[in-house]
Design an enzyme around this catalytic site. Structure first.
Site, short mmCIF file in Angstrom:
data_model
loop_
_atom_site.label_atom_id
_atom_site.label_comp_id
_atom_site.label_asym_id
_atom_site.label_seq_id
_atom_site.Cartn_x
_atom_site.Cartn_y
_atom_site.Cartn_z
N ASP A 243 0.85 -1.19 0.00
CA ASP A 243 0.00 0.00 0.00
C ASP A 243 0.88 1.24 0.00
O ASP A 243 1.80 1.35 0.83
CB ASP A 243 -0.85 0.04 1.28
CG ASP A 243 -2.10 -0.83 1.17
OD1 ASP A 243 -2.26 -1.51 0.14
OD2 ASP A 243 -2.90 -0.81 2.13
N LYS B 210 -7.97 0.67 -5.19
CA LYS B 210 -9.16 0.12 -4.53
C LYS B 210 -10.42 0.87 -4.93
O LYS B 210 -10.40 2.10 -5.05
CB LYS B 210 -9.01 0.23 -3.00
CG LYS B 210 -8.00 -0.74 -2.40
CD LYS B 210 -7.98 -0.55 -0.88
CE LYS B 210 -6.80 -1.23 -0.23
NZ LYS B 210 -6.93 -2.69 -0.15
N GLY C 147 -5.27 -2.76 8.81
CA GLY C 147 -4.98 -1.65 9.71
C GLY C 147 -4.87 -2.04 11.16
O GLY C 147 -4.75 -1.19 12.03
N ARG D 160 -6.64 -20.47 6.98
CA ARG D 160 -7.02 -21.81 7.45
C ARG D 160 -8.46 -22.15 7.10
O ARG D 160 -8.79 -23.29 6.79
CB ARG D 160 -6.80 -21.91 8.95
CG ARG D 160 -5.32 -21.90 9.34
CD ARG D 160 -5.13 -22.50 10.72
NE ARG D 160 -3.76 -22.44 11.18
CZ ARG D 160 -2.80 -23.31 10.84
NH1 ARG D 160 -3.08 -24.30 10.00
NH2 ARG D 160 -1.58 -23.19 11.33
N GLY E 76 -3.12 -7.18 8.20
CA GLY E 76 -2.49 -7.36 9.50
C GLY E 76 -1.03 -7.78 9.45
O GLY E 76 -0.41 -8.01 10.49
N GLY F 30 -0.25 -3.59 3.99
CA GLY F 30 -0.94 -2.30 3.97
C GLY F 30 -0.22 -1.30 4.85
O GLY F 30 0.83 -0.78 4.49
N SER F 31 -0.77 -1.10 6.03
CA SER F 31 -0.22 -0.10 6.95
C SER F 31 1.14 -0.53 7.49
O SER F 31 1.91 0.30 7.97
CB SER F 31 -1.19 0.10 8.10
OG SER F 31 -2.52 0.03 7.65
#
Lengths: 221, 302
Positions: B30, B87, B159, B171, B224, B245-246
């Site tokens: 990102d 996005k 995030g 899973r 995450g 991402g973050s």
């Protein structure tokens, strides 16, 4: 009779035993495996080997020790900038250059080229093959296309995904296929080295080019 | 999604899914501006995701999160040579049309943005540009495939800096596939048909998945991932690559962390290399307990 006389008879080598050797000869092909469609190439090599009934093992290459004992290397489709970074960090650029037979598809063709246009500032290619390649020359993903093409190896279907164009070929380079005026496949077979560069992804549709590459590797090993 | 055997064609499913194949084994990052995009490319990212705010900022600032300003996306396209993704909101097919007009390489119909339609996702077969969609389990994944997605990613919890949800989703997809494989092995076609009805997809798609033993498109982890070890964990659990991402630009040293995550993914089975990639990266982004979150993005667009 002196030994020179035996030598002067110049008998040809025993081809029968040489042939016997090649049939049983085993070669090892590596696929540069940092990133990209590695599994597709491994599958294509295996299928090509079955078709040719030849003994081929294929291994992923991520570090120096994976390169030892390879008869040929495949640089797959993926991102050439990423390949370059990871090769540099791993310090295997020089070792890759020593490999005698290399097949490069899409990003791999960029890696093989003497010069590439539209690469990033610090990006360096292997500069092995006397061709010039323009990265992403057909445009972005919306311009990616698939097409029936004819090659010197036969007709096939090919996928061009954010494909490069081969813009110049040196005098020892033989063109194997063109599509709409662009060179899309070529090979260079000189000084004991064999390089095959393709702008498209044969690994997604056919084993024709993998069979061709294996033939060359067997002949060169 | 039927393909005609044309002499020459663009926008086919094989081409859409094909680009994702070229991204396998890579990291997609990102980025919110051209400078970050350059850092991502320098680190060895295979693509960047252009967006206005990274998920952790969206989470902190709240409000409606929308598609990014086209100008900002164009700036990023000019800055890098690797594929640029962007996005759009779930169900917002006009945002998707705009992104297609901008010629982004992949569209992420993303739960991180505020959904525009609570019932329907975008009919992705109508686009030339390929789509990636998030999924928490096999049902969500196959519904997105049925709608024309050419790539799947776990939703995780964007995030949060917490890998637990991504692991749960990897899973869950695996469990769903294992169940289908078992049905196929026992030739219980009735059960596969029942599953197809439950998932609201065609039985043929489920049979294909059972035969392949995996999703028929490339499957990345997302949501995450904050450390090289997080990324390698997802890879060892069997995904084809990762979105971060973050995790990168909300950390102490983005340049070093980006490179570390790329290295860990490229060498995901090599514990020594992962250790090397994890060294001295500075502070990771602050993580959040999933239980404390006011909004779970993963619950959007099921």
């Amino acid at each position: 009779m002196r030994w020179q006389d035996w030598k002067s008879a110049r008998l040809p080598p025993n081809t029968r035993s040489a042939e016997f050797k090649t049939v049983n000869k085993k070669i090892q092909i590596g696929v540069l495996a940092f990133q990209g469609d590695v599994a597709e190439h491994i599958e294509a090599v295996k299928n090509a080997a079955v078709k040719l009934r030849r003994n081929v093992s294929v291994v992923p290459v991520r570090e120096q020790r994976d390169l030892t004992g390879l008869n040929g290397l495949i640089i797959p489709g993926g991102e050439s900038t990423t390949f370059y970074k990871l090769c540099q960090r791993e310090g295997i650029f020089g070792e890759i250059k020593k490999i005698k037979n290399i097949l490069g598809t899409c990003a791999g063709a960029i890696m093989l080229s003497k010069n590439a246009q539209n690469k990033t500032k610090d990006q360096v290619t292997l500069q092995l093959m006397d061709v010039e390649v323009a990265r992403n020359a057909y445009g972005r993903q919306n311009d990616s296309f698939e097409a029936d093409i004819s090659t010197t190896l036969g007709a096939m279907h090919a996928m061009f995904i954010r494909a490069p164009k081969i813009t110049r070929t040196g005098k020892n380079v033989r063109v194997l296929a063109e599509h709409e005026g662009e060179i899309i496949a070529c090979e260079e077979d000189s000084k004991g080295k064999y390089y095959l560069a393709l702008a498209f992804h044969p690994e997604l549709t056919t084993t024709l080019f993998h069979e061709h590459f294996l033939h060359k590797v067997f002949a060169n090993s | 999604m039927k393909e005609k055997n044309l002499k020459q064609a663009k926008g086919t499913f094989a081409l859409k899914a094909g680009l994702a194949r070229m991204l396998k084994g890579g990291v997609i990052m990102d980025v919110t501006n051209a400078e970050q995009a350059k850092i991502a490319e320098d680190a060895g990212a295979v693509a960047v995701m252009a967006l206005e705010r990274v998920p952790s900022d969206i989470r902190a600032q709240g409000g409606v999160a929308r598609m990014s300003d086209p100008e900002m996306i164009i700036g990023i396209q000019k800055a890098v040579t690797i594929p640029v993704m962007a996005k759009c909101r779930i169900g917002h097919f006009v945002e998707a049309q705009v992104l297609e007009a901008l010629e982004v390489d992949y569209i992420d119909e993303s739960e991180v943005l505020t959904p525009a339609d609570e019932e329907f996702h975008i009919d992705k077969t109508r686009f030339t540009t390929p789509f990636v969609c998030g999924a928490r389990n096999l049902g969500e994944a196959v519904r997105r495939l049925q709608e024309g997605a050419a790539m799947i990613r776990t939703k995780g919890e964007a995030g949060s800096g917490n890998i637990v949800e991504a692991v749960r989703h990897i899973r869950a997809v695996d469990k769903g596939i294992a169940e289908l494989k078992e049905f196929l092995r026992q030739k219980q076609m009735k059960k596969i048909k029942d599953k197809a009805a439950e998932y609201r997809v065609s039985p043929e798609l489920l049979i294909q998945i059972a035969k392949l033993g995996r999703l028929p498109v490339v499957n990345f982890a997302a949501g995450g991932i904050a450390t090289p070890a997080d990324a390698a964990l997802c890879m060892q659990l069997g995904v084809d690559g990762v979105f971060v991402g973050s995790g990168i630009f909300k950390s102490g040293n983005p340049r070093k962390r980006a490179k570390g995550i790329v290295d860990a993914v490229a060498h995901f089975t090599d514990k020594k290399k992962i250790a090397e990639a994890s060294k001295g990266l500075g502070d990771a982004m602050a993580g959040l307990e999933i239980g404390t979150l006011a909004t779970k993005y993963a619950e959007r667009g099921i």
